[in-house]
Motif scaffolding. Sequence first.
Motif, PDB file in Angstrom:
ATOM      1  N   ASP A 158       0.822  -1.221   0.000  1.00  0.00           N
ATOM      2  CA  ASP A 158       0.000   0.000   0.000  1.00  0.00           C
ATOM      3  C   ASP A 158       0.855   1.270   0.000  1.00  0.00           C
ATOM      4  OD1 ASP A 158       0.929   0.067   2.608  1.00  0.00           O
ATOM      5  OD2 ASP A 158      -1.006  -0.400   3.520  1.00  0.00           O
TER       6      ASP A 158
ATOM      7  N   CYS B 139       1.256   2.387   4.936  1.00  0.00           N
ATOM      8  CA  CYS B 139       1.100   1.873   6.307  1.00  0.00           C
ATOM      9  C   CYS B 139       2.385   2.192   7.091  1.00  0.00           C
ATOM     10  CB  CYS B 139       0.806   0.371   6.306  1.00  0.00           C
ATOM     11  SG  CYS B 139       2.224  -0.670   5.925  1.00  0.00           S
TER      12      CYS B 139
ATOM     13  N   CYS C 212       5.508   0.360   5.646  1.00  0.00           N
ATOM     14  CA  CYS C 212       6.008   0.897   4.378  1.00  0.00           C
ATOM     15  C   CYS C 212       6.731   2.217   4.612  1.00  0.00           C
ATOM     16  CB  CYS C 212       4.860   1.103   3.395  1.00  0.00           C
ATOM     17  SG  CYS C 212       4.266  -0.439   2.675  1.00  0.00           S
TER      18      CYS C 212
ATOM     19  N   CYS D 173       4.352  -5.048   5.141  1.00  0.00           N
ATOM     20  CA  CYS D 173       3.184  -4.211   4.831  1.00  0.00           C
ATOM     21  C   CYS D 173       1.877  -4.834   5.337  1.00  0.00           C
ATOM     22  CB  CYS D 173       3.093  -3.997   3.317  1.00  0.00           C
ATOM     23  SG  CYS D 173       1.631  -3.046   2.836  1.00  0.00           S
ATOM     24  N   ASP D 174       0.993  -3.966   5.824  1.00  0.00           N
ATOM     25  CA  ASP D 174      -0.311  -4.438   6.314  1.00  0.00           C
ATOM     26  C   ASP D 174      -1.249  -4.854   5.185  1.00  0.00           C
ATOM     27  OD1 ASP D 174       0.114  -4.231   9.037  1.00  0.00           O
ATOM     28  OD2 ASP D 174      -0.430  -2.105   9.106  1.00  0.00           O
TER      29      ASP D 174
HETATM   30 ZN   LIG Z   1       2.270  -0.967   3.686  1.00  0.00          ZN
END
Ligand SMILES: [Zn+2]
Length: 330
Positions: free
Chosen positions: A93, A96, A99, A107-108
């Motif tokens: 993404d 988050c 990141c 990463c979520d």
């Molecule tokens: Zn992320």
Amino acid sequence: MRAAVFDSATATPGAWLSIEEIPRPEPKPGEVLVKVLACGVCRTDLHIVERDLKPLKPRIIPGHQIVGEVVEGATATLPAGTRVGVSWIGGVDGDCWFCRHGMENLCDHPVFTGYSVNGGYAEFAAVRADFANPLPAGLEPIHAAPLLCAGVIGFRSLRVAGVERGERVGLYGFGSSASLAIRILHSWDCQVYVVTRGERHRKAAESLGAAWVGDEDAKPPVELDRAITFAPAGKVVIDALAALRKGGVVAINAIHLDQMPAFDYDRLLWGERQLRSVANMTRQDARDFLTLARDLNFRPAVATFSLDDANRALEAVKHETADGSAVIML
Ligand SMILES: [Zn+2]
Ligand SMILES: [Zn+2]
């Protein structure tokens, strides 16, 4: 285009994938269309089609070790014809906490190639341009494809363990990932101590120049600076800890462990020894590893299959019958 499709409602064991004619994907903004040249077959693909991993989509094209050529959506950094490698992490993404702190591997909201989006068991694949890693010149698709998953993660394990030039490093378990790791370690002038079960694996470690090789109950004759464990067994992690000097690190390269046995903190962890797991990879890991693979002339043994034989390729991975990594050639 032709593609091998996993339909979670209709697939049956051994006939997990159906070879179909489906529309060629249209690259969305930020994506490139790659013409697939080769796609490695990973054990995770087997977990997907056997539903050990919960299906995220009713129909998906597996394959997350894609080597292809950019044919649409070319950019300044990825001109048409660029050869790229695409791995399990097909996108993040970008915003988050992880990141934003240089830990995109955690990463979520990651995109998983061949699991949450279509992968490379097909003539074409639409992939995120920023996750299409340019292949260094001189690295052939057939050799690059099997390196794109376990190879990169094995390399990341060396980083997580914090290996420095000239150190004494233990490898616990000696499959294909470890046999690449030992060559990288030698290029860094490290001495490598291998603990593994199986005469065949021990012979392989000896032939690749390990400083010492022992069976699963043996302890290296020196204290190790770092150790990487590849076996999915908690006992092995404890054995590795027991071989470590003060301040040393054990990196666990396993998605699952059977369980962690209780262990003696005073003897095994005190003294600033560290135990770390290794999760996924960053783009930088992939790019650095591919460059190293080219420089060290990695040519993993491969067994090739046509797209029509994608089920046979999975079968070969399941029963470990292939003489080398299974790769689907397009
Ligand atoms: Zn992320
Ligand atoms: Zn994989």
